[in-house]
Design a protein around this motif. Structure first.
Motif, PDB file in Angstrom:
ATOM      1  N   LYS A 278      10.278   3.378   7.992  1.00  0.00           N
ATOM      2  CA  LYS A 278       9.942   4.595   8.947  1.00  0.00           C
ATOM      3  C   LYS A 278       8.277   4.693   9.048  1.00  0.00           C
ATOM      4  O   LYS A 278       8.072   4.785   9.691  1.00  0.00           O
ATOM      5  N   GLN A 279       7.984   4.758   7.753  1.00  0.00           N
ATOM      6  CA  GLN A 279       6.356   4.661   7.873  1.00  0.00           C
ATOM      7  C   GLN A 279       5.759   3.455   8.485  1.00  0.00           C
ATOM      8  O   GLN A 279       4.720   3.638   8.926  1.00  0.00           O
ATOM      9  N   LEU A 280       6.493   2.407   8.309  1.00  0.00           N
ATOM     10  CA  LEU A 280       5.556   1.222   8.807  1.00  0.00           C
ATOM     11  C   LEU A 280       5.908   1.140  10.223  1.00  0.00           C
ATOM     12  O   LEU A 280       4.976   0.803  11.021  1.00  0.00           O
ATOM     13  N   GLY A 281       7.081   1.555  10.670  1.00  0.00           N
ATOM     14  CA  GLY A 281       7.387   1.781  12.350  1.00  0.00           C
ATOM     15  C   GLY A 281       7.587   0.556  13.045  1.00  0.00           C
ATOM     16  O   GLY A 281       6.893  -0.543  12.496  1.00  0.00           O
ATOM     17  N   GLY A 282       8.484   0.226  13.786  1.00  0.00           N
ATOM     18  CA  GLY A 282       8.695  -0.938  14.513  1.00  0.00           C
ATOM     19  C   GLY A 282       9.379  -2.129  13.468  1.00  0.00           C
ATOM     20  O   GLY A 282       9.339  -3.431  13.628  1.00  0.00           O
TER      21      GLY A 282
ATOM     22  N   SER B 265       0.801  -1.135   0.049  1.00  0.00           N
ATOM     23  CA  SER B 265      -0.047   0.113  -0.091  1.00  0.00           C
ATOM     24  C   SER B 265       0.805   1.081   0.216  1.00  0.00           C
ATOM     25  O   SER B 265       0.460   2.386  -0.387  1.00  0.00           O
ATOM     26  N   LEU B 266       2.155   0.954   0.545  1.00  0.00           N
ATOM     27  CA  LEU B 266       3.059   2.228   0.498  1.00  0.00           C
ATOM     28  C   LEU B 266       3.668   2.404  -0.735  1.00  0.00           C
ATOM     29  O   LEU B 266       4.177   3.623  -0.968  1.00  0.00           O
ATOM     30  N   LEU B 267       3.560   1.680  -1.624  1.00  0.00           N
ATOM     31  CA  LEU B 267       4.154   1.864  -2.874  1.00  0.00           C
ATOM     32  C   LEU B 267       2.865   2.087  -4.223  1.00  0.00           C
ATOM     33  O   LEU B 267       2.927   2.185  -5.075  1.00  0.00           O
ATOM     34  N   ALA B 268       1.808   2.318  -3.485  1.00  0.00           N
ATOM     35  CA  ALA B 268       0.527   2.368  -4.426  1.00  0.00           C
ATOM     36  C   ALA B 268       0.637   3.751  -5.293  1.00  0.00           C
ATOM     37  O   ALA B 268      -0.158   3.817  -6.353  1.00  0.00           O
ATOM     38  N   ASP B 269       1.418   4.746  -5.154  1.00  0.00           N
ATOM     39  CA  ASP B 269       1.663   5.892  -6.023  1.00  0.00           C
ATOM     40  C   ASP B 269       2.484   5.647  -6.980  1.00  0.00           C
ATOM     41  O   ASP B 269       2.723   6.372  -7.875  1.00  0.00           O
TER      42      ASP B 269
ATOM     43  N   LYS C 153       5.333   5.391  -7.447  1.00  0.00           N
ATOM     44  CA  LYS C 153       6.698   5.845  -7.565  1.00  0.00           C
ATOM     45  C   LYS C 153       7.639   4.982  -6.810  1.00  0.00           C
ATOM     46  O   LYS C 153       7.374   4.189  -5.808  1.00  0.00           O
ATOM     47  N   PRO C 154       9.094   5.250  -7.050  1.00  0.00           N
ATOM     48  CA  PRO C 154      10.155   4.636  -6.268  1.00  0.00           C
ATOM     49  C   PRO C 154      10.277   4.782  -4.975  1.00  0.00           C
ATOM     50  O   PRO C 154      10.061   6.067  -4.700  1.00  0.00           O
ATOM     51  N   HIS C 155      10.370   4.128  -3.789  1.00  0.00           N
ATOM     52  CA  HIS C 155      10.572   4.459  -2.677  1.00  0.00           C
ATOM     53  C   HIS C 155      11.933   3.789  -2.029  1.00  0.00           C
ATOM     54  O   HIS C 155      12.061   2.452  -2.301  1.00  0.00           O
ATOM     55  N   SER C 156      12.568   4.272  -1.159  1.00  0.00           N
ATOM     56  CA  SER C 156      13.421   3.790  -0.387  1.00  0.00           C
ATOM     57  C   SER C 156      13.153   2.816   0.838  1.00  0.00           C
ATOM     58  O   SER C 156      12.112   3.372   1.364  1.00  0.00           O
ATOM     59  N   VAL C 157      13.733   1.752   0.968  1.00  0.00           N
ATOM     60  CA  VAL C 157      13.260   0.836   2.216  1.00  0.00           C
ATOM     61  C   VAL C 157      13.480   1.550   3.475  1.00  0.00           C
ATOM     62  O   VAL C 157      12.820   1.305   4.421  1.00  0.00           O
TER      63      VAL C 157
END
Ligand SMILES: C[S@@+](CC[C@H](N)C(=O)[O-])C[C@H]1O[C@@H](n2cnc3c(N)ncnc32)[C@H](O)[C@@H]1O
Length: 355
Positions: free
Chosen positions: A60-64, A45-49, A51-55
């Motif tokens: 950080k967004q996922l937390g834990g 879901s964090l890649l739904a845009d 766009k490329p994203h760094s792990v």
């Protein structure tokens, strides 16, 4: 057991390649567990845009979540098509990922629920006991791993609301994509009342009603635990011809002229499957039909590996099985039914023999 220490194959320069072929199969457990993990965490879901994203950003967004571990897991999954791993940068493995065709599907409810069930703790931990099934021939998935010594899978899920919920949503997730295929094979035009036996959340009978406006009634029939759980579902837009009935198909079923069973007969051995048909035999209207939607093994070699492993899964879980045409013919005869047709690779039509 004798210890085999003899090397029967020469250690030539390609030996290691043949060995990797086998060792990679043992990595299947990592693949299954990691797919389940990223699905549970909603990483896609964090890649739904798109766009490329760094792990690092994803972690950080996922937390834990540890970014280095996430990198390794996503890179591993990208080798089997889940997530796109971007090219290395300056000789270092890239930490950038984006969506792939398969990871995009993880954002779809049906696929997500199917993976959460099939890759979930109940099924996964139960795999430990496949050796027990091999020894005894009795389905052992829930015997030890589930912890309480349940005598079968059904007892286990009916006693564990979380597992039952996962199972029901998982079945809806697995069956809904098949409904267009099932309904395309099926002619309901001569019937008034259709009962879907073991219909779980009721998606199949609702689709049958939607596509068959002439039907008077469509009944979703299942055990108490499941029908109770269905009360939590949003039924505000449900067809007024739809209803639900609690019962066991080993005891009695509502009177109808068509009984549908998707992924039911394959859950049971010959004696129990015969029992289900005999119960139907007591209530089916004259000229009624039984529509069974189960894979017919050997009929079609598409997805053959998937189908044979599914057979292992069914056997280990519930002593169920994928059947060939001959086995369906014998089953029908044992319960006073005859085969009217095998339709494609996924449907058996039966009717009761009238003496
Ligand atoms: C593998 S699921 C299939 C669900 C659904 N038909 C589908 O295709 O997704 C088997 C279903 O059979 C139901 N079931 C098991 N034993 C039953 C019984 N004795 N009487 C009625 N339903 C039963 C389960 O609750 C479950 O919903």
């Amino acid at each position: 057991m004798m210890e085999n220490t003899n090397n029967q194959q020469p250690i030539d320069k390609d030996y290691y390649k043949r060995q990797i072929g086998l060792i990679e199969i043992t990595q299947g457990a990592y693949k299954a567990r990691c797919l389940h993990l990223v699905t549970k965490l909603n990483v896609a879901s964090l890649l739904a845009d798109e766009k490329p994203h760094s792990v690092d950003e994803l972690a950080k967004q996922l937390g834990g979540v540890d970014a280095t571990t996430l990198h390794k897991i996503m890179r591993g999954l990208s080798t089997i098509g889940v997530f796109k791993h971007h090219d290395q940068e300056e000789g270092v493995s890239s930490r950038i990922f984006s969506q792939s065709d398969l990871s995009r599907m993880l954002n779809d409810k049906f696929t997500r629920d199917a993976i959460l069930f099939k890759g979930g703790d109940g099924v996964y931990n139960g795999l430990n006991d496949i050796g027990e099934t091999l020894k005894t021939g009795k389905a052992s998935v829930a015997l030890h791993s589930a912890g309480k010594g349940y005598s079968n899978f059904w007892e286990y899920i009916w006693d564990n609301p979380t597992e039952l919920g996962l199972f029901e949503r998982g079945m809806t997730g697995l069956t809904s994509p098949l409904l267009p295929y099932f309904l395309d094979m099926s002619d309901f035009s001569k019937f008034k009342v259709v009962v879907d036996l073991g219909g779980s959340q009721g998606v199949m009978i609702q689709e049958i009603l939607k596509q068959n406006k002439h039907l008077e009634k469509g009944i979703n029939f299942d055990v108490q635990e499941t029908i109770d759980n269905n009360k939590k579902l949003d039924r505000s837009k449900v067809d007024p011809r739809f209803s639900e009935v609690v019962g066991s198909f080993f005891e009695s079923v509502p009177v109808a002229d068509c009984y549908t069973m998707s992924k039911i007969i394959h859950d049971w051995d010959a004696k129990e499957a015969k029992g289900i048909l005999e119960t139907i035999g007591k209530s089916i209207k004259p000229n009624g039909k039984v529509f069974i939607y189960d894979l017919i093994l050997e009929k079609d070699r598409d997805y053959y590996s998937y189908r044979t492993w599914k057979d292992v899964d069914l056997w280990h879980s519930v002593n169920g099985r994928q059947r060939c045409e001959k086995e369906y013919t014998d089953l029908a005869a044992s319960a006073g039914f005859k085969i009217d047709a095998f339709v494609k690779d996924y449907m058996v039509i039966m009717s009761k023999i009238v003496n």
